[in-house]
Design a protein around this motif. Structure first.
Motif, short mmCIF file in Angstrom:
data_model
loop_
_atom_site.label_atom_id
_atom_site.label_comp_id
_atom_site.label_asym_id
_atom_site.label_seq_id
_atom_site.Cartn_x
_atom_site.Cartn_y
_atom_site.Cartn_z
N ASN A 87 0.82 -1.21 0.00
CA ASN A 87 0.00 0.00 0.00
C ASN A 87 0.86 1.27 0.00
O ASN A 87 0.57 2.24 -0.70
N LEU A 88 1.93 1.25 0.82
CA LEU A 88 2.79 2.42 0.89
C LEU A 88 3.56 2.61 -0.41
O LEU A 88 3.76 3.75 -0.87
N TYR A 89 3.98 1.51 -1.00
CA TYR A 89 4.67 1.57 -2.30
C TYR A 89 3.76 2.22 -3.34
O TYR A 89 4.19 3.08 -4.12
N LYS A 90 2.49 1.83 -3.36
CA LYS A 90 1.53 2.39 -4.30
C LYS A 90 1.34 3.89 -4.03
O LYS A 90 1.28 4.70 -4.96
N ARG A 91 1.27 4.25 -2.76
CA ARG A 91 1.09 5.66 -2.40
C ARG A 91 2.27 6.49 -2.90
O ARG A 91 2.09 7.57 -3.48
N PHE A 92 3.49 6.01 -2.68
CA PHE A 92 4.67 6.73 -3.12
C PHE A 92 4.74 6.79 -4.65
O PHE A 92 5.20 7.79 -5.22
N SER A 93 4.30 5.73 -5.32
CA SER A 93 4.32 5.72 -6.79
C SER A 93 3.42 6.80 -7.36
O SER A 93 3.68 7.31 -8.46
N GLU A 94 2.38 7.16 -6.64
CA GLU A 94 1.42 8.16 -7.11
C GLU A 94 1.77 9.57 -6.64
O GLU A 94 1.01 10.50 -6.90
N ASN A 95 2.90 9.74 -5.97
CA ASN A 95 3.29 11.05 -5.46
C ASN A 95 3.50 12.02 -6.62
O ASN A 95 4.43 11.85 -7.42
N PRO A 96 2.66 13.06 -6.76
CA PRO A 96 2.79 13.96 -7.91
C PRO A 96 4.07 14.77 -7.92
O PRO A 96 4.47 15.31 -8.96
N THR A 97 4.75 14.87 -6.77
CA THR A 97 5.99 15.62 -6.70
C THR A 97 7.19 14.84 -7.24
O THR A 97 8.23 15.41 -7.52
N SER A 98 7.04 13.53 -7.41
CA SER A 98 8.14 12.73 -7.92
C SER A 98 8.42 13.07 -9.38
O SER A 98 7.51 13.12 -10.21
N LEU A 99 9.69 13.27 -9.70
CA LEU A 99 10.08 13.60 -11.07
C LEU A 99 9.57 12.56 -12.06
O LEU A 99 9.21 12.90 -13.19
N TYR A 100 9.53 11.30 -11.65
CA TYR A 100 9.06 10.23 -12.53
C TYR A 100 7.66 10.54 -13.07
O TYR A 100 7.34 10.20 -14.21
N ASN A 101 6.84 11.23 -12.25
CA ASN A 101 5.46 11.50 -12.64
C ASN A 101 5.29 12.80 -13.41
O ASN A 101 4.41 12.91 -14.26
N TRP A 102 6.13 13.83 -13.13
CA TRP A 102 5.92 15.11 -13.81
C TRP A 102 6.85 15.36 -14.98
O TRP A 102 6.56 16.18 -15.85
N TYR A 103 7.96 14.67 -15.06
CA TYR A 103 8.95 14.99 -16.09
C TYR A 103 8.43 14.82 -17.52
O TYR A 103 8.69 15.67 -18.38
N PRO A 104 7.70 13.75 -17.83
CA PRO A 104 7.19 13.63 -19.20
C PRO A 104 6.33 14.82 -19.62
O PRO A 104 6.41 15.27 -20.77
N ALA A 105 5.51 15.34 -18.69
CA ALA A 105 4.66 16.49 -19.01
C ALA A 105 5.50 17.74 -19.27
O ALA A 105 5.20 18.54 -20.17
N VAL A 106 6.57 17.92 -18.50
CA VAL A 106 7.44 19.08 -18.69
C VAL A 106 8.18 18.98 -20.02
O VAL A 106 8.26 19.94 -20.79
N LYS A 107 8.72 17.82 -20.30
CA LYS A 107 9.46 17.66 -21.55
C LYS A 107 8.55 17.88 -22.76
O LYS A 107 8.94 18.51 -23.75
#
Length: 342
Positions: A87-107
């Motif tokens: 559950n915690l792994y899933k929560r961290f995976s969805e963290n919007p502040t993580s570069l993994y989640n926002w970088y594609p949108a920025v690029k």
């Protein structure tokens, strides 16, 4: 730059991801973990094994804390230091502040927009839960055999090159105050760098990610002085934006004089006092360059906003290096420092 259709951008982005950016699938990483052989049971890296350090029921505790009105500080600290569960792994995976989640949108936004803003070449990896838990273990308590295995994993999976310097961070933490760890010139030991960085991130409440990031190191072309164990003191801007309204809320100096003097002046160590004196000598240049380029940065941020497909309000950090301006970081505005300066 001529605007492109979404289908054209998607095709180009996919090609670029194949050529440069590294976003391995969960299945790819799971298959890699299966190849690990750990005959010694005390080893922490084993297929399907989460090296827990306690028997704490974090999932149940989170459910309780979520019901409290003043939960944020305690919850953030607890999440940062706890062992991972599914559950915690899933929560961290969805963290919007993580570069993994926002970088594609920025690029994509930079590619679609007629802007001079750049972003460093970047590779991001979401670790499988076994390895995400491994870097949460205290560095000095893990075996050298496991460290060697993780070093090899990082070197191979990120396709690193010998004799090359990289800038590394977790998905949410750049370790700027310990810059000697963030600037890695020993790629075959990068796994150990990551573990040390993540250990420190957990201590300061920033350990809410299961992602790792390797970026090109942008060499300082201005010969700026350094603070924080080797970090060039370059002119930086922090912009606050509302992505849903396509609105630039405001821009503030990242190295704001009030904040920097307050933070460094009270430092007890000799190195912090040296950093304080370095900042004072460099303050006028930072202020002058910030004022000289503020309107340009505002214009470039406003240019990319219509193409930045994120939800909510964010801070965007821009770093000046000579004539180039790089987007280097994003975070939720609600979790960002310097909002009080607006």
């Amino acid at each position: 730059m001529e605007s492109k259709s979404l289908s054209q951008v998607t095709q180009t982005q996919n090609a670029r991801l194949n050529e440069g950016d590294y976003y391995p699938s969960k299945d790819m990483l799971a298959e890699m973990v299966k190849q690990f052989q750990a005959p010694v049971t005390r080893r922490a890296i084993r297929p399907g094994f989460i090296a827990r350090t306690d028997g704490f029921d974090i999932d149940q505790t989170i459910e309780f804390l979520e019901t409290l009105p003043d939960k944020q500080g305690v919850l953030s600290r607890l999440l940062s230091v706890s062992d991972l569960t599914e559950n915690l792994y899933k929560r961290f995976s969805e963290n919007p502040t993580s570069l993994y989640n926002w970088y594609p949108a920025v690029k994509r936004a930079l590619y679609e927009s007629d802007t001079e803003l750049k972003t460093p070449d970047t590779k991001a990896m979401r670790l499988p839960i076994e390895l995400a838990q491994f870097i949460r273990l205290e560095y000095h308590k893990t075996s050298q055999a496991d460290k060697d295995l993780f070093n090899r994993f990082i070197f191979d999976q990120f396709k690193l090159e010998d004799d090359k310097t990289y800038f590394i961070k977790t998905g949410t933490f750049s370790s700027k105050f310990q810059f000697a760890n963030a600037k890695c010139s020993e790629p075959r030991e990068m796994g150990e760098y990551f573990q040390v960085i993540n250990n420190f991130a957990m201590e300061v409440g920033a350990g809410q990610t299961v992602d790792l990031v390797v970026r090109e190191y942008i060499e300082d072309v201005e010969n700026n002085p350094t603070i924080y164990n080797g970090m060039p003191l370059r002119t930086e801007f922090r912009a606050f934006v509302d992505c849903e309204k396509n609105e630039l809320i405001g821009v503030v100096p990242y190295w704001h004089p009030i904040v920097m003097k307050r933070a460094l002046k009270v430092g007890l160590s000799e190195s912090i006092q040296q950093d304080y004196q370095t900042y004072l000598r460099h303050e006028d240049k930072l202020t002058a360059e910030y004022n000289a380029h503020l309107s340009h940065v505002r214009k470039e941020i406003e240019c990319i906003l219509p193409n930045l497909h994120l939800s909510g309000q964010y801070s965007i950090d821009i770093m000046k290096n000579g004539d180039d301006f790089y987007v280097i970081d994003l975070a939720l505005m609600s979790e960002s420092a310097l909002t009080e300066l607006l």
